[in-house]
Motif scaffolding. Structure first.
Motif, mmCIF file in Angstrom:
data_model
loop_
_atom_site.group_PDB
_atom_site.id
_atom_site.type_symbol
_atom_site.label_atom_id
_atom_site.label_comp_id
_atom_site.label_asym_id
_atom_site.label_seq_id
_atom_site.Cartn_x
_atom_site.Cartn_y
_atom_site.Cartn_z
ATOM 1 N N PRO A 195 0.695 -1.132 -0.072
ATOM 2 C CA PRO A 195 0.089 0.153 -0.041
ATOM 3 C C PRO A 195 0.904 1.211 0.102
ATOM 4 O O PRO A 195 0.385 2.324 -0.275
ATOM 5 N N GLN A 196 2.027 1.222 0.611
ATOM 6 C CA GLN A 196 2.950 2.427 0.526
ATOM 7 C C GLN A 196 3.862 2.509 -0.632
ATOM 8 O O GLN A 196 4.338 3.813 -0.845
ATOM 9 N N LYS A 197 3.752 1.671 -1.646
ATOM 10 C CA LYS A 197 4.422 1.678 -2.750
ATOM 11 C C LYS A 197 6.001 2.012 -2.488
ATOM 12 O O LYS A 197 6.507 3.018 -3.378
ATOM 13 N N ARG A 198 6.748 1.306 -1.615
ATOM 14 C CA ARG A 198 7.902 1.634 -1.538
ATOM 15 C C ARG A 198 8.882 1.206 -2.574
ATOM 16 O O ARG A 198 8.690 0.111 -3.023
ATOM 17 N N SER A 199 9.660 2.187 -2.993
ATOM 18 C CA SER A 199 10.550 1.794 -4.020
ATOM 19 C C SER A 199 11.609 0.954 -3.688
ATOM 20 O O SER A 199 12.275 0.949 -2.766
ATOM 21 N N LEU A 200 12.022 0.110 -4.654
ATOM 22 C CA LEU A 200 12.847 -1.097 -4.387
ATOM 23 C C LEU A 200 14.199 -0.902 -5.388
ATOM 24 O O LEU A 200 14.956 -1.557 -5.533
ATOM 25 N N SER A 201 14.171 0.410 -5.977
ATOM 26 C CA SER A 201 15.373 0.536 -6.808
ATOM 27 C C SER A 201 16.641 0.685 -5.863
ATOM 28 O O SER A 201 16.613 1.448 -4.886
ATOM 29 N N LEU A 202 17.733 0.367 -6.705
ATOM 30 C CA LEU A 202 18.916 0.287 -5.796
ATOM 31 C C LEU A 202 19.941 1.515 -6.132
ATOM 32 O O LEU A 202 20.762 1.948 -5.700
ATOM 33 N N ASP A 203 19.595 1.738 -7.661
ATOM 34 C CA ASP A 203 20.559 2.951 -8.176
ATOM 35 C C ASP A 203 19.771 4.399 -7.960
ATOM 36 O O ASP A 203 19.026 4.623 -8.831
ATOM 37 N N ARG A 204 19.903 5.087 -7.145
ATOM 38 C CA ARG A 204 19.415 6.197 -6.863
ATOM 39 C C ARG A 204 19.842 7.294 -8.003
ATOM 40 O O ARG A 204 19.269 8.373 -8.201
ATOM 41 N N GLY A 205 20.890 7.097 -8.531
ATOM 42 C CA GLY A 205 21.489 8.020 -9.716
ATOM 43 C C GLY A 205 20.664 7.661 -11.102
ATOM 44 O O GLY A 205 20.935 8.356 -12.058
ATOM 45 N N GLY A 206 19.740 6.676 -11.095
ATOM 46 C CA GLY A 206 19.021 6.158 -12.234
ATOM 47 C C GLY A 206 19.805 5.089 -12.901
ATOM 48 O O GLY A 206 20.703 4.463 -12.557
ATOM 49 N N CYS A 207 18.989 4.653 -13.943
ATOM 50 C CA CYS A 207 19.498 3.455 -14.762
ATOM 51 C C CYS A 207 20.094 3.563 -15.939
ATOM 52 O O CYS A 207 20.514 2.636 -16.706
ATOM 53 N N LEU A 208 20.288 4.768 -16.337
ATOM 54 C CA LEU A 208 20.927 5.160 -17.585
ATOM 55 C C LEU A 208 22.298 6.014 -17.545
ATOM 56 O O LEU A 208 22.202 6.778 -16.329
ATOM 57 N N PRO A 209 23.130 6.021 -18.417
ATOM 58 C CA PRO A 209 24.267 6.938 -18.306
ATOM 59 C C PRO A 209 23.765 8.252 -18.095
ATOM 60 O O PRO A 209 22.939 8.685 -18.944
ATOM 61 N N ARG A 210 24.499 9.255 -17.633
ATOM 62 C CA ARG A 210 24.155 10.651 -17.570
ATOM 63 C C ARG A 210 25.370 11.502 -17.471
ATOM 64 O O ARG A 210 26.427 11.265 -16.797
ATOM 65 N N PRO A 211 25.322 12.618 -17.899
ATOM 66 C CA PRO A 211 24.224 13.306 -18.927
ATOM 67 C C PRO A 211 23.968 12.470 -19.927
ATOM 68 O O PRO A 211 24.956 11.776 -20.668
ATOM 69 N N LEU A 212 22.653 12.145 -20.529
ATOM 70 C CA LEU A 212 22.411 11.524 -21.870
ATOM 71 C C LEU A 212 22.040 12.699 -22.861
ATOM 72 O O LEU A 212 21.088 13.074 -22.431
ATOM 73 N N GLN A 213 22.681 12.685 -23.960
ATOM 74 C CA GLN A 213 22.379 13.660 -24.951
ATOM 75 C C GLN A 213 21.828 12.907 -26.085
ATOM 76 O O GLN A 213 22.272 12.108 -26.710
ATOM 77 N N LEU A 214 20.772 13.491 -26.639
ATOM 78 C CA LEU A 214 20.110 12.995 -27.717
ATOM 79 C C LEU A 214 20.051 14.087 -28.931
ATOM 80 O O LEU A 214 19.386 15.046 -28.575
ATOM 81 N N LYS A 215 20.341 13.585 -30.239
ATOM 82 C CA LYS A 215 20.316 14.426 -31.222
ATOM 83 C C LYS A 215 18.682 14.753 -31.626
ATOM 84 O O LYS A 215 18.077 13.654 -31.267
ATOM 85 N N PRO A 216 18.340 15.603 -32.482
ATOM 86 C CA PRO A 216 16.917 15.637 -32.941
ATOM 87 C C PRO A 216 16.712 14.071 -33.645
ATOM 88 O O PRO A 216 17.510 13.584 -34.531
ATOM 89 N N GLY A 217 15.669 13.688 -33.304
ATOM 90 C CA GLY A 217 15.065 12.283 -33.856
ATOM 91 C C GLY A 217 15.909 11.045 -33.428
ATOM 92 O O GLY A 217 15.640 9.890 -34.111
ATOM 93 N N GLU A 218 16.922 11.171 -32.546
ATOM 94 C CA GLU A 218 17.820 10.193 -32.180
ATOM 95 C C GLU A 218 17.207 9.079 -31.329
ATOM 96 O O GLU A 218 16.463 9.688 -30.145
ATOM 97 N N GLU A 219 17.158 7.990 -31.365
ATOM 98 C CA GLU A 219 16.768 7.111 -30.408
ATOM 99 C C GLU A 219 17.943 6.177 -29.845
ATOM 100 O O GLU A 219 19.046 5.677 -30.706
ATOM 101 N N ARG A 220 18.080 6.248 -28.638
ATOM 102 C CA ARG A 220 19.232 5.259 -27.986
ATOM 103 C C ARG A 220 18.524 3.965 -27.060
ATOM 104 O O ARG A 220 17.694 4.087 -26.321
ATOM 105 N N THR A 221 19.288 2.970 -27.282
ATOM 106 C CA THR A 221 18.926 1.464 -26.651
ATOM 107 C C THR A 221 19.816 1.300 -25.516
ATOM 108 O O THR A 221 20.998 1.021 -25.814
ATOM 109 N N PHE A 222 19.265 0.894 -24.399
ATOM 110 C CA PHE A 222 20.215 0.352 -23.431
ATOM 111 C C PHE A 222 19.703 -0.984 -22.799
ATOM 112 O O PHE A 222 18.389 -1.313 -22.858
ATOM 113 N N ARG A 223 20.685 -1.724 -22.376
ATOM 114 C CA ARG A 223 20.379 -2.981 -21.784
ATOM 115 C C ARG A 223 20.496 -3.066 -20.292
ATOM 116 O O ARG A 223 21.619 -2.850 -19.787
#
Length: 282
Positions: free
Chosen positions: A78-106
């Motif tokens: 009921p409290q919806k406690r977050s179980l994420s371990l990486d507080r910095g997020g799951c993607l490399p940062r900063p992440l720069q995307l050009k116009p129309g660019e799509e990046r995929t990560f595993r």
């Protein structure tokens, strides 16, 4: 009648003009799992992607902000406690995307979040652009112990207190029964990633040999014709797969070979029958 048609056309045009063209979101995000149920301690690969739909370069994860976040919490919490371990997020940062660019990560969800207990979990992936969050639909992921087939124990020489416990379990994936190896040390509680050994056909019980040298050999039947043999090195600090081999069952080898020749044999018989018929008609 002409007046009514003109009125309806004007009303329709007014509605379309009021609605206007649908505005495209500045980013598109996606998330895909290879399966929606995994055995305890198994690696959980998840594919994530982000697309820049704007006409200018977009930078995600500026400063201390994450570039992308996987939100994970248990179903029924009921409290919806977050179980994420990486507080910095799951993607490399900063992440720069050009116009129309799509990046995929595993990403391996088993390392990005605490999903080490059996049960069901809600998972979403999202990014924040100009104080607005854009995220995927919620996926429900299930973590299961698997159905136990057999167990084994490895004792390390000179360290009788340290044991490595092996469990062979089965669980379906892609409508095919699979066999998995779960590994846990006692009393330390160290857990190694669960290994999927391949398709499993329960015509005979798998055999597991634990050698004093630390070589672990597991043989199981995968199809009516083939066995699969997996060999591992089980050392104090690591567990490594050395090889995987498909072995033809000698008892069915001749049958399999004959089945492979069946079409050729039938063609030869058919040709002989046609030749006999042509000679008879002469």
């Amino acid at each position: 009648m002409r007046l009514l048609t003109t009125v309806l056309f004007c009303l329709g045009s007014a509605v379309l003009f009021a609605a206007g063209p649908q505005q495209l979101r500045p980013v598109s995000v996606g998330m895909r799992f290879e399966a929606l149920s995994y055995v305890l301690d198994e690696e959980i690969p998840v594919q994530l992607w982000v697309r820049n739909n704007t006409a200018s370069t977009l930078t995600l994860g500026k400063g201390s902000l994450p570039a992308g976040v996987l939100d994970v919490y248990r179903v029924g919490d009921p409290q919806k406690r977050s179980l994420s371990l990486d507080r910095g997020g799951c993607l490399p940062r900063p992440l720069q995307l050009k116009p129309g660019e799509e990046r995929t990560f595993r990403v391996d969800l088993s390392k990005a979040a605490d999903v080490s207990s059996e049960g069901k979990y809600f998972v979403t992936f999202g990014v924040v652009v100009r104080d607005t969050r854009y995220e995927t639909e919620i996926k429900v992921l299930e973590i299961v112990p698997g159905s136990l087939i057999s167990e084994g124990v490895q004792i390390f020489a000179g360290k009788g207190y340290q044991q490595r416990n092996f469990k062979l379990v089965r669980w379906p994936r892609d409508h095919v029964d699979r066999i998995f190896l779960r590994i846990e040390d006692t009393p330390s509680g160290v857990v190694f990633p669960t290994v999927m050994l391949g398709a499993y056909l329960p015509l005979s019980k798998p055999r597991m040999n634990i050698a004093p040298s630390g070589e672990i050999t597991i043989l199981h039947r995968a199809t009516p014709e083939y066995y699969v043999r997996n060999v591992f090195w089980s050392l104090e600090e690591e567990f490594v797969r050395r090889s995987t081999q498909n072995l033809l069952d000698p008892a069915t080898a001749d049958t399999a070979r004959l089945n492979g020749m069946k079409a050729d044999l039938e063609e030869v018989i058919d040709k002989n029958d046609r030749l006999k018929e042509s000679l008879r008609l002469r």
